[in-house]
Design an enzyme around this catalytic site. Sequence first.
Site, PDB file in Angstrom:
ATOM      1  CG  ASP A   1      10.399 -10.313 -22.004  1.00 21.04           C
ATOM      2  OD1 ASP A   1      10.720 -10.975 -21.004  1.00 21.04           O
ATOM      3  OD2 ASP A   1       9.231 -10.012 -22.272  1.00 21.04           O
TER       4      ASP A   1
ATOM      5  CB  CYS B   1       7.053  -0.784 -26.396  1.00 27.08           C
ATOM      6  SG  CYS B   1       7.324  -2.515 -26.763  1.00 27.08           S
TER       7      CYS B   1
ATOM      8  CD  GLU C   1       8.921  -9.049 -26.216  1.00 24.34           C
ATOM      9  OE1 GLU C   1       8.666  -8.640 -25.086  1.00 24.34           O
ATOM     10  OE2 GLU C   1       8.178  -9.813 -26.859  1.00 24.34           O
TER      11      GLU C   1
ATOM     12  CG  HIS D   1      -2.207  -0.687   0.926  1.00 27.69           C
ATOM     13  ND1 HIS D   1      -2.860  -1.457   1.840  1.00 27.69           N
ATOM     14  CD2 HIS D   1      -2.949  -0.721  -0.200  1.00 27.69           C
ATOM     15  CE1 HIS D   1      -3.955  -1.935   1.288  1.00 27.69           C
ATOM     16  NE2 HIS D   1      -4.019  -1.509   0.052  1.00 27.69           N
TER      17      HIS D   1
HETATM   18  C1  PEP Z   1       9.202  -5.936 -22.919  1.00 28.11           C
HETATM   19  O1  PEP Z   1       9.484  -7.111 -22.764  1.00 28.11           O
HETATM   20  O2  PEP Z   1      10.035  -5.008 -22.882  1.00 28.11           O
HETATM   21  C2  PEP Z   1       7.809  -5.540 -23.167  1.00 28.11           C
HETATM   22  C3  PEP Z   1       7.511  -4.307 -23.495  1.00 28.11           C
HETATM   23  O3  PEP Z   1       6.847  -6.486 -22.988  1.00 28.11           O
HETATM   24  P1  PEP Z   1       6.363  -6.957 -21.525  1.00 28.11           P
HETATM   25  O4  PEP Z   1       7.004  -6.050 -20.522  1.00 28.11           O
HETATM   26  O5  PEP Z   1       4.897  -6.871 -21.540  1.00 28.11           O
HETATM   27  O6  PEP Z   1       6.892  -8.342 -21.482  1.00 28.11           O
HETATM   28 MG    MG Z   2       8.054  -8.669 -23.206  1.00 27.14          MG
END
Ligand code: PEP
Ligand code: MG
Length: 552
Positions: free
Chosen positions: A435, A482, A411, A184
């Site tokens: 990843d 991302c 990834e 929390h």
């Molecule tokens: C990542 O692996 O960087 C990614 C954006 O996917 P996730 O974090 O959902 O595995």
């Molecule tokens: Mg990922």
Amino acid sequence: MTELRGVGIGLGVAQGPVARMAEPLPAPDDGPSGLSGAEETARVREAVAAVARELEQRGAQAGGAAQDVLEAQAMMAEDPSLEAEIDTRIGAGRTAEFAVYDAFATFRDTLTAMGGYLGERAADLDDVAQRVIARLRGVPAPGVPDPGYPFVLVAKDLAPADTALLDLDKVLALVTTEGGPTSHTAILAREKSIVAVVGAVSATGLVEGEMVIVDAAAGVVTTEPSAEELERARNRAADRASAAAAPITPGALGDGTPVPLLANLGKPEGAVEAVALGAEGVGLFRTEFLFLSANQAPTVEQQRESYTQLLAAFPGKKVVVRVLDAGADKPLAFLNDAHEENPALGLRGIRALRASEDILREQLTALAEADAATDADLWVMAPMVATVEETEYFVAIARDYGIKTAGVMVEVPSSALLADRILVDADFASIGTNDLTQYTLAADRLLGSVAAFQDPWHPAVLRLIREVGDAGRIHGKPVGICGEAAADPLLAVVLVGLGATSLSMAPTALADVRASLLLYSLDDARTIAEAALAANDAASARDAARAAAARE
Ligand code: PEP
Ligand code: MG
């Protein structure tokens, strides 16, 4: 100077003298009560009710998520089974104080043994017990100190009642020795944008009044900082404050090179906040988040509704949707049924979808229908692609459903190394640095003991990203980022220098990254990236990039 590590909440940095939270009240002794059972029971009832009402009142004052938490605590205080436990102890001749102490402790142990979310609630129960005992003794409840000047609050774990009403003019930052990112304390710190590092075990050694820097972005508390470190932290805090106040402009480098800044979302409802914070579209919509607790595959209708809601929030804007990424840290009951020793290396992502191709086909159907019903620019990508053949497979099947822009996530190191071939078929690549780092450094991203390896600044990771950036340039195709790396303001510059053409992140990081990009030209970004690439490890890459950035 020493660095104490924990889990940072948000991206802030702050500095100040330590003030420690008062230690809990001493345990009541187990001696016999001098009062009658009825008298002790009456005392307990009065104290519990008073504490419950006070918690509710604090909740009403704080509002938002804090109110929910405090009302839940008030309910806990008056839980009938807890009351029965207290009564049993009073019936056995104990004092009200001891009965409360012992009954709550039993409940707390049960919660702790359950672990996970319920385990995190144990601290809440301790706090309620302390408040009731303080009331019975007629002493103030232990709480946030007031040394008379602004301070960095150091506590074992903060009770929701304390976090909710922290005076943000006085509390510069928060450090807890216990509690994880889902406690929390962490949830409320995030909501109130308090600079916080939680679970910093070694912070037990911090002494009253000593100066520290709390760097939430790095998850580090620095003791005995040098004048230079203090100044750097001050500058960063000032930069953040002005970034938050700056007008929202489209993402770009200082020389005008556009770098669209996009949002990572897990549910369509997040779109409103993302747009308000200036997201120019969505760079990663994690569709699996919609179905984490589902036992059956979602229907086309269910999916169409969610995707339409998402796309409708971004008319004319790019929205990159990832097909279900099931497995390892995000298992889906309807896609991952086999037991695997190493699920991160198992039948996950696109591999799992291929094994249940109907589910992939239904998802593409729902996406195509949502696309037809809205005006967003839909891009669809596959997770965990490891080979050129998987790329060809996914792009072909996406095209069958009329998906105009089909790409893959990079990834896995193999797909970074063969990005030039992957981008022959794929319309775009999006690098998932979370990843990619896990697989490059062979370090489970969920495992605390190898967390130091999970650093996207590592030059090995940066080299792989450069491969993808170069491939994108050769083919004239977009390369987005991302993973969490895109939310690190200086690393964002490095990523653009390595060839990233857009960056996608949690919406709360957009302002910092927007401001950071504006400080550098594309040439600067390339020079800073070269400096990081030339380092031997993540920490030196970060230092080298900082030094190069300071020269630009
Ligand atoms: C990542 O692996 O960087 C990614 C954006 O996917 P996730 O974090 O959902 O595995
Ligand atoms: Mg990922």
